[in-house]
Design an enzyme around this catalytic site. Structure first.
Site, PDB file in Angstrom:
ATOM      1  N   GLY A   1       0.831  -1.189   0.000  1.00  0.00           N
ATOM      2  CA  GLY A   1       0.000   0.000   0.000  1.00  0.00           C
ATOM      3  C   GLY A   1       0.871   1.246   0.000  1.00  0.00           C
ATOM      4  O   GLY A   1       2.046   1.188   0.353  1.00  0.00           O
TER       5      GLY A   1
ATOM      6  N   GLN B   1       2.890   9.989   1.511  1.00  0.00           N
ATOM      7  CA  GLN B   1       4.203   9.327   1.522  1.00  0.00           C
ATOM      8  C   GLN B   1       5.051   9.737   0.322  1.00  0.00           C
ATOM      9  O   GLN B   1       6.259   9.481   0.301  1.00  0.00           O
ATOM     10  CB  GLN B   1       4.034   7.799   1.530  1.00  0.00           C
TER      11      GLN B   1
ATOM     12  N   CYS C   1       6.326  -0.244   7.062  1.00  0.00           N
ATOM     13  CA  CYS C   1       5.860   0.931   6.324  1.00  0.00           C
ATOM     14  C   CYS C   1       6.976   1.395   5.407  1.00  0.00           C
ATOM     15  O   CYS C   1       8.127   1.454   5.822  1.00  0.00           O
ATOM     16  CB  CYS C   1       5.498   2.026   7.328  1.00  0.00           C
ATOM     17  N   LEU C   2       6.617   1.735   4.165  1.00  0.00           N
ATOM     18  CA  LEU C   2       7.638   2.198   3.211  1.00  0.00           C
ATOM     19  C   LEU C   2       8.316   3.488   3.692  1.00  0.00           C
ATOM     20  O   LEU C   2       9.424   3.782   3.277  1.00  0.00           O
ATOM     21  CB  LEU C   2       7.016   2.434   1.828  1.00  0.00           C
TER      22      LEU C   2
ATOM     23  N   HIS D   1      -4.193   0.814   7.448  1.00  0.00           N
ATOM     24  CA  HIS D   1      -2.861   1.423   7.546  1.00  0.00           C
ATOM     25  C   HIS D   1      -2.778   2.659   6.634  1.00  0.00           C
ATOM     26  O   HIS D   1      -2.263   3.707   7.042  1.00  0.00           O
ATOM     27  CB  HIS D   1      -1.807   0.369   7.160  1.00  0.00           C
ATOM     28  N   GLU D   2      -3.316   2.525   5.414  1.00  0.00           N
ATOM     29  CA  GLU D   2      -3.232   3.650   4.463  1.00  0.00           C
ATOM     30  C   GLU D   2      -4.155   4.792   4.876  1.00  0.00           C
ATOM     31  O   GLU D   2      -3.781   5.961   4.757  1.00  0.00           O
ATOM     32  CB  GLU D   2      -3.562   3.188   3.035  1.00  0.00           C
TER      33      GLU D   2
ATOM     34  N   HIS E   1      -2.538   6.842   7.394  1.00  0.00           N
ATOM     35  CA  HIS E   1      -1.587   7.793   6.807  1.00  0.00           C
ATOM     36  C   HIS E   1      -2.279   9.099   6.438  1.00  0.00           C
ATOM     37  O   HIS E   1      -1.738  10.187   6.658  1.00  0.00           O
ATOM     38  CB  HIS E   1      -0.960   7.211   5.528  1.00  0.00           C
TER      39      HIS E   1
HETATM   40 ZN   LIG Z   1       2.836   3.065   5.798  1.00  0.00          ZN
END
Ligand SMILES: [Zn+2]
Length: 178
Positions: A46, A51, A88-89, A130-131, A134
């Protein structure tokens, strides 16, 4: 399409509440396309727009064989409880167990601006939550115990003390050296 740089922990945009999109226009569609490309290259399940530094309520998910964009997403229903490890990226090489509702009913707009609903469980439900977190400026770290969070943050600060930027370039998938 183009790859975008990832914003890492410490970048203020990750702590901002992103703004509603409203109308899905060509600019939003380009953003969605770039986000899919960037997520794939970074091998994420995701990615949220902030991000890559864009504080708008847009995210993409690719989990359990299902691939979709979420524009102005809302969780209509959530039930149950499940705990699993998340990463997480924007916080590479950092993982922690997060407890979240096990099943969610999502409502969002797709790339064409069409409203849809989607029921999800397991990894997909986790990625959706999770997204959306964000988009509200929330990171998975915020769901951990205080002790665990402080430990991971201390490790992060140690390993990133010499960083001069919050940005990390994403390498095209085909050119990755492993
Ligand atoms: Zn993340």
């Amino acid at each position: 399409m183009s790859l975008r740089s990832l914003h890492l922990l410490g970048s203020p945009v990750l702590r901002q509440r992103s703004a509603e999109v409203g109308e899905v226009d060509d600019e939003v569609r380009r953003l969605v396309d770039d986000m899919f490309e960037t997520m794939d290259a970074a091998r994420g399940v995701g990615l949220a727009a902030n991000q890559i530094g864009i504080a708008r309520r847009v995210a993409v998910v690719d989990a359990d064989g299902d691939r979709f964009a979420m524009i102005d997403p809302v969780i209509l229903e959530a039930e149950g409880s499940a705990t699993a490890e998340e990463g997480c990226l924007s916080i590479p090489e950092t993982y922690g167990d997060v407890t979240r509702p096990e099943r969610v009913l999502l409502e969002a707009f797709d790339r064409d601006g069409t409203r849809y609903r989607r029921e999800a469980t397991g990894l997909k439900a986790r990625a959706i939550q999770h997204e959306i977190d964000h988009l509200d400026g929330i990171l998975f770290l915020d769901h951990l115990s205080l002790m665990r969070r402080q430990m991971l943050l201390a490790k992060w600060r140690r390993e990133h003390k010499d960083d001069t930027s919050y940005l990390r370039e994403v390498q095209p998938a085909g050119e990755r050296v492993e």
